[in-house]
Scaffold this active site. Sequence first.
Site, PDB file in Angstrom:
ATOM      1  N   HIS A   1       0.737  -1.143  -0.096  1.00 24.24           N
ATOM      2  CA  HIS A   1      -0.001   0.142  -0.087  1.00 24.24           C
ATOM      3  C   HIS A   1       0.819   1.287  -0.074  1.00 24.24           C
ATOM      4  O   HIS A   1       0.602   2.380  -0.565  1.00 24.24           O
ATOM      5  CB  HIS A   1      -0.848  -0.015   1.351  1.00 24.24           C
ATOM      6  CG  HIS A   1      -1.851   1.274   1.176  1.00 24.24           C
ATOM      7  ND1 HIS A   1      -2.986   1.212   0.554  1.00 24.24           N
ATOM      8  CD2 HIS A   1      -1.880   2.094   2.230  1.00 24.24           C
ATOM      9  CE1 HIS A   1      -3.645   2.424   0.792  1.00 24.24           C
ATOM     10  NE2 HIS A   1      -3.173   2.945   1.803  1.00 24.24           N
TER      11      HIS A   1
ATOM     12  N   ASP B   1       2.254   1.730  -3.246  1.00 24.93           N
ATOM     13  CA  ASP B   1       1.068   2.439  -4.207  1.00 24.93           C
ATOM     14  C   ASP B   1       1.139   3.967  -3.920  1.00 24.93           C
ATOM     15  O   ASP B   1       0.902   4.736  -5.050  1.00 24.93           O
ATOM     16  CB  ASP B   1      -0.296   1.704  -3.784  1.00 24.93           C
ATOM     17  CG  ASP B   1      -0.287   0.358  -4.409  1.00 24.93           C
ATOM     18  OD1 ASP B   1       0.533  -0.002  -5.449  1.00 24.93           O
ATOM     19  OD2 ASP B   1      -1.135  -0.231  -4.057  1.00 24.93           O
TER      20      ASP B   1
END
Length: 110
Positions: free
Chosen positions: A76, A79
């Site tokens: 995450h 990202d």
Amino acid sequence: MDENYTVAFQLIMNAGNSKSFSMMAMEAAREFNFEEAEKHLKEAEGEMRAAHQSQIDMIQQEAQGNPVAVNIILVHAQDHLTMAMMAKDQAAEVLNLYRMIKELKDKIEG
């Protein structure tokens, strides 16, 4: 393991801040406030550097033989970093476009 989460959350925070500053730069450019837009782009760059440092720290840790556990939080975080990089690049381009629009508008009105 806790340190890996700390680094990942630091990366998420810095990348998120960078993306927010990039969005603020585009909003300022839309109003032809180029000084404010440039200020926000510099702030975005500073946060991006901090996010990159977190990533570099993990890479160095891995290179020193201390594996970094890959988990959903780290994915995450990566990202967020990628999106922040794209937002900063787009903000710089949008700023250039609004400058051209302002020049053309001034010529037409002027």
